[in-house]
Design an enzyme around this catalytic site. Structure first.
Site, PDB file in Angstrom:
ATOM      1  N   HIS A  59      36.292 -12.480 -16.755  1.00 25.95           N
ATOM      2  CA  HIS A  59      34.981 -12.360 -16.121  1.00 25.95           C
ATOM      3  C   HIS A  59      35.072 -11.299 -15.032  1.00 25.95           C
ATOM      4  CE1 HIS A  59      33.262 -16.596 -17.230  1.00 25.95           C
ATOM      5  NE2 HIS A  59      33.827 -15.993 -18.261  1.00 25.95           N
ATOM      6  N   GLU A  61      34.265 -11.317 -11.921  1.00 28.26           N
ATOM      7  CA  GLU A  61      34.819 -11.787 -10.646  1.00 28.26           C
ATOM      8  C   GLU A  61      36.338 -11.906 -10.706  1.00 28.26           C
ATOM      9  OE1 GLU A  61      30.888 -14.132 -11.252  1.00 28.26           O
ATOM     10  OE2 GLU A  61      32.463 -13.284 -12.504  1.00 28.26           O
ATOM     11  N   CYS A  89      30.566 -18.914 -12.245  1.00 27.74           N
ATOM     12  CA  CYS A  89      30.801 -20.126 -13.022  1.00 27.74           C
ATOM     13  C   CYS A  89      31.880 -20.953 -12.312  1.00 27.74           C
ATOM     14  CB  CYS A  89      31.238 -19.765 -14.440  1.00 27.74           C
ATOM     15  SG  CYS A  89      32.888 -19.001 -14.523  1.00 27.74           S
ATOM     16  N   CYS A  92      35.249 -19.015 -11.983  1.00 26.45           N
ATOM     17  CA  CYS A  92      35.214 -17.960 -10.973  1.00 26.45           C
ATOM     18  C   CYS A  92      35.086 -18.529  -9.563  1.00 26.45           C
ATOM     19  CB  CYS A  92      34.092 -16.984 -11.281  1.00 26.45           C
ATOM     20  SG  CYS A  92      34.389 -16.067 -12.814  1.00 26.45           S
TER      21      CYS A  92
END
Length: 163
Positions: A59, A61, A89, A92
């Site tokens: 992801h 992040e 999420c 993260c």
């Protein structure tokens, strides 16, 4: 976050995160971008790459945190701010807390997977060891529109994924 409450630096860094999200979109990835700032300098950046990297943890992040750790030479990212175009999420959010990020600013809320208040609020859990200042909604319309347009195009078959 109302427009009048926006800080010029926050706007600058969120616009940079949006630029990174556009890189993800160009690759057929979900358009999410993230940047880690320390002393008003970029020390980490990332955009979604789970398809290209065959990595469910890739992801924006996570990639931004990884690169920031390399730049600082430390897994603790003290006195940093993470800007992300989408509410983090659970994965993260957990990584942000473990990295000891000081502040997170995100754009669009994520009503299906958001862990900063939309579905769950990990940052509000007082039992967890590290507490992060969270501000959501910065350039939310712009960030959300990018995601909406991407998924609309994908449903129509106009966006090809790398997988």
């Amino acid at each position: 976050m109302p427009d009048k409450a926006m800080n010029n630096l926050d706007l600058q860094w969120m616009r940079y995160a949006i630029h990174l999200a556009q890189q993800a979109q160009a690759l057929g990835e979900v358009p999410v971008g993230a940047v880690v700032i320390h002393n008003n300098k970029v020390i980490g950046k990332g955009w979604n790459q789970p398809i290209a990297n065959h990595d469910p943890s890739a992801h924006a992040e996570i990639l931004a945190l990884r690169s920031a750790g390399q730049i600082l030479g430390n897994y603790r990212l003290l006195q940093t701010t993470l800007y992300a175009t989408l509410e983090p999420c659970v994965m993260c959010a957990g990584a942000v807390m473990h990295a000891r990020v000081n502040r997170i600013v995100f754009g669009a809320s994520d009503p299906k997977a958001g862990a900063a208040g939309s579905v769950i609020d990990l940052f509000a859990n007082k039992q967890l060891n590290h507490h992060v200042s969270v501000e959501g909604g910065l350039l939310a319309d712009e960030c959300g529109a990018m995601l909406t347009q991407f998924f609309k195009a994908r449903r129509k078959g106009a966006v090809k994924c790398l997988a």
